[in-house]
Design a protein around this motif. Sequence first.
Motif, PDB file in Angstrom:
ATOM      1  N   LEU A  90       0.852  -1.335   0.204  1.00  0.00           N
ATOM      2  CA  LEU A  90       0.045   0.152   0.239  1.00  0.00           C
ATOM      3  C   LEU A  90       0.319   1.216  -0.005  1.00  0.00           C
ATOM      4  N   TRP A  91       2.064   1.003  -0.051  1.00  0.00           N
ATOM      5  CA  TRP A  91       2.981   2.545   0.044  1.00  0.00           C
ATOM      6  C   TRP A  91       3.628   2.629  -1.541  1.00  0.00           C
ATOM      7  N   TYR A  92       3.125   1.418  -2.271  1.00  0.00           N
ATOM      8  CA  TYR A  92       3.414   1.976  -3.768  1.00  0.00           C
ATOM      9  C   TYR A  92       2.437   3.690  -4.455  1.00  0.00           C
ATOM     10  N   PRO A  93       1.472   4.099  -3.927  1.00  0.00           N
ATOM     11  CA  PRO A  93       0.476   5.402  -3.880  1.00  0.00           C
ATOM     12  C   PRO A  93       2.069   6.139  -3.835  1.00  0.00           C
ATOM     13  N   PHE A  94       2.460   5.944  -2.500  1.00  0.00           N
ATOM     14  CA  PHE A  94       3.244   6.938  -1.432  1.00  0.00           C
ATOM     15  C   PHE A  94       5.229   7.763  -2.305  1.00  0.00           C
ATOM     16  N   MET A  95       4.894   6.431  -2.726  1.00  0.00           N
ATOM     17  CA  MET A  95       6.285   6.095  -3.712  1.00  0.00           C
ATOM     18  C   MET A  95       6.471   6.553  -5.268  1.00  0.00           C
ATOM     19  N   LYS A  96       5.418   6.525  -4.972  1.00  0.00           N
ATOM     20  CA  LYS A  96       4.967   6.385  -6.803  1.00  0.00           C
ATOM     21  C   LYS A  96       5.622   8.029  -6.874  1.00  0.00           C
ATOM     22  N   ARG A  97       5.162   8.906  -6.634  1.00  0.00           N
ATOM     23  CA  ARG A  97       5.737  10.252  -6.280  1.00  0.00           C
ATOM     24  C   ARG A  97       7.370  10.192  -6.159  1.00  0.00           C
ATOM     25  N   PHE A  98       8.131   9.974  -6.309  1.00  0.00           N
ATOM     26  CA  PHE A  98       9.580  10.242  -6.535  1.00  0.00           C
ATOM     27  C   PHE A  98       9.618  10.087  -7.590  1.00  0.00           C
ATOM     28  N   SER A  99      11.288  11.023  -7.572  1.00  0.00           N
ATOM     29  CA  SER A  99      11.818  10.644  -8.992  1.00  0.00           C
ATOM     30  C   SER A  99      12.818   9.878  -8.912  1.00  0.00           C
ATOM     31  N   ARG A 100      13.344   9.385 -10.274  1.00  0.00           N
ATOM     32  CA  ARG A 100      14.147   8.887 -10.646  1.00  0.00           C
ATOM     33  C   ARG A 100      15.449   8.138  -9.601  1.00  0.00           C
ATOM     34  N   LYS A 101      16.245   8.893  -9.292  1.00  0.00           N
ATOM     35  CA  LYS A 101      17.439   9.192  -8.462  1.00  0.00           C
ATOM     36  C   LYS A 101      17.287   8.204  -7.208  1.00  0.00           C
ATOM     37  N   TRP A 102      15.443   8.864  -6.562  1.00  0.00           N
ATOM     38  CA  TRP A 102      15.046   8.187  -5.297  1.00  0.00           C
ATOM     39  C   TRP A 102      14.281   7.142  -5.747  1.00  0.00           C
ATOM     40  N   ILE A 103      13.945   7.306  -7.121  1.00  0.00           N
ATOM     41  CA  ILE A 103      13.368   5.768  -7.126  1.00  0.00           C
ATOM     42  C   ILE A 103      14.045   4.383  -7.075  1.00  0.00           C
ATOM     43  N   ASN A 104      15.249   4.814  -7.735  1.00  0.00           N
ATOM     44  CA  ASN A 104      16.783   3.537  -7.639  1.00  0.00           C
ATOM     45  C   ASN A 104      17.494   3.797  -6.025  1.00  0.00           C
ATOM     46  N   SER A 105      17.205   5.339  -5.568  1.00  0.00           N
ATOM     47  CA  SER A 105      17.305   4.536  -3.518  1.00  0.00           C
ATOM     48  C   SER A 105      16.580   3.096  -3.053  1.00  0.00           C
ATOM     49  N   ILE A 106      15.478   3.789  -3.788  1.00  0.00           N
ATOM     50  CA  ILE A 106      14.378   2.837  -3.172  1.00  0.00           C
ATOM     51  C   ILE A 106      15.192   1.352  -3.412  1.00  0.00           C
ATOM     52  N   LEU A 107      15.458   1.082  -4.903  1.00  0.00           N
ATOM     53  CA  LEU A 107      15.444   0.143  -5.000  1.00  0.00           C
ATOM     54  C   LEU A 107      16.708  -1.081  -4.184  1.00  0.00           C
ATOM     55  N   ALA A 108      18.270   0.251  -4.068  1.00  0.00           N
ATOM     56  CA  ALA A 108      19.312  -0.400  -2.847  1.00  0.00           C
ATOM     57  C   ALA A 108      18.504  -0.811  -1.895  1.00  0.00           C
ATOM     58  N   LEU A 109      17.913   0.407  -1.476  1.00  0.00           N
ATOM     59  CA  LEU A 109      16.701   0.019  -0.130  1.00  0.00           C
ATOM     60  C   LEU A 109      16.474  -1.798   0.244  1.00  0.00           C
ATOM     61  N   THR A 110      15.901  -1.811  -1.099  1.00  0.00           N
ATOM     62  CA  THR A 110      14.818  -3.406  -1.468  1.00  0.00           C
ATOM     63  C   THR A 110      16.261  -4.206  -1.234  1.00  0.00           C
ATOM     64  N   VAL A 111      17.690  -4.242  -1.743  1.00  0.00           N
ATOM     65  CA  VAL A 111      18.131  -4.901  -1.590  1.00  0.00           C
ATOM     66  C   VAL A 111      19.294  -5.139  -0.559  1.00  0.00           C
ATOM     67  N   GLY A 112      19.224  -4.102   0.033  1.00  0.00           N
ATOM     68  CA  GLY A 112      19.686  -4.169   1.159  1.00  0.00           C
ATOM     69  C   GLY A 112      18.394  -4.965   2.241  1.00  0.00           C
ATOM     70  N   LEU A 113      17.507  -5.298   2.115  1.00  0.00           N
ATOM     71  CA  LEU A 113      16.488  -5.776   2.292  1.00  0.00           C
ATOM     72  C   LEU A 113      16.653  -7.330   2.178  1.00  0.00           C
ATOM     73  N   LEU A 114      16.806  -7.268   1.195  1.00  0.00           N
ATOM     74  CA  LEU A 114      16.782  -8.471   0.309  1.00  0.00           C
ATOM     75  C   LEU A 114      18.337  -9.973   1.084  1.00  0.00           C
ATOM     76  N   LEU A 115      19.487  -8.480   1.222  1.00  0.00           N
ATOM     77  CA  LEU A 115      20.545  -9.515   1.517  1.00  0.00           C
ATOM     78  C   LEU A 115      20.855  -9.541   3.080  1.00  0.00           C
ATOM     79  N   PHE A 116      19.987  -9.096   4.110  1.00  0.00           N
ATOM     80  CA  PHE A 116      19.233  -9.204   4.863  1.00  0.00           C
ATOM     81  C   PHE A 116      18.706 -10.774   5.289  1.00  0.00           C
TER      82      PHE A 116
END
Length: 389
Positions: free
Chosen positions: A157-183
């Motif tokens: 449900l956080w998708y609509p909020f995150m959808k407002r971000f720019s390309r660099k911020w979206i890439n940052s969220i993808l990097a956050l996802t890599v951190g989640l997945l590594l853990f």
Amino acid sequence: MKGKGIITGLIPLIILIGVLGFVLKNGAGVEKDPVAPIEVLNIERIKVTNTGFELSVSNTGPTPLTISQVMVNDSVWNYSVSPQAKLERFEEGKVNIAYPWVEGDPHTIKLITENGIITEGALAATTLTPETNRSNFLNYGLIGFYVGIVPITLGLLWYPFMKRFSRKWINSILALTVGLLLFLFVGTLADGFEIGAEAPSVFQGNMIVIIGASLTFLFLIGFDQYQQRKQEKKGYSPFGMALLMATGIGLHNFGEGLAIGSSFSLGEAALGTFLIIGFTLHNITEGIGIAAPLLKTTPRLKDFLLLGGIAGAPAILGTWVGAFIFSPIWGALFLGIGAGAILQVIYVITKMLIDDHRTHREPSVSWLNLSGFTIGLLIMYFTAFFVKF
């Protein structure tokens, strides 16, 4: 020439078979009786019934063995073994003990073979093992629903909020996802090793985890490359990446269900309740990770429902397996597969981030990406406080 080549390949094999056959028939050549018999009896599961205990056992040693005595809390007790007291190698049996157990008390059960080898099983807090009936089936399924589907859906449900971000911020969220997945990857491997250690040593539970993870990772990488060559595509679609992530997380959540189901079946209700609360909070972040790849597209409602089901439903299955038919070997295998799938998703997302930054002539490890990756690790670390004990 072809026939000669086959013969030269068979000669070493024939000699090896001959040598092994000689050793098996005549021994190693050293005339010495063994100091002690080699017997390995494994207690795979202790089921508590209204009339006593039912133990599922297996002989994983090199020779047959015979169960000759049973002790409960240091007292010799009557018992029966089916199909018979003598178990051949890899044969399984059931030991039934009529015993007036006390609710909540610890009980120790010792099985003694005719050669005096003792195998011990313990119940920390004895309680009736849940029966496989409709009521328990639904109750445990509901627990898996709370732990798996609900928190992941909330994260999506956080998708609509995150959808407002720019390309660099979206890439940052993808990097956050890599951190989640590594853990999650490290945690899934650790859980697999823990469960694998409970399996009979002859089956090498830890190696089952490593084999499952390695083969799954390589299979998914190979299949990905085959699909890209066949369809002339350069990478996954956003939905395809989210689907991969949901599958890996789903296999991880299967392990969480195993932990909860087995806790309740062993009478550790307080631990089981603690795990439900902890995993529910922990898994919200997984929904955020699944939503991250979708920020570059416009998914439909049914896409979110499908992803939430794939990632969350295995927790329901894991809870059923943990409560009713848990096996350390199968648990280790599933967690190994889950770790391999998660590692493949880490590889795909990292490669996509590097390619995107290279296209825009930007450093792949920017401060924004590093911050996202670090936050992802820390989120998983601190929410894991709720499930570690």
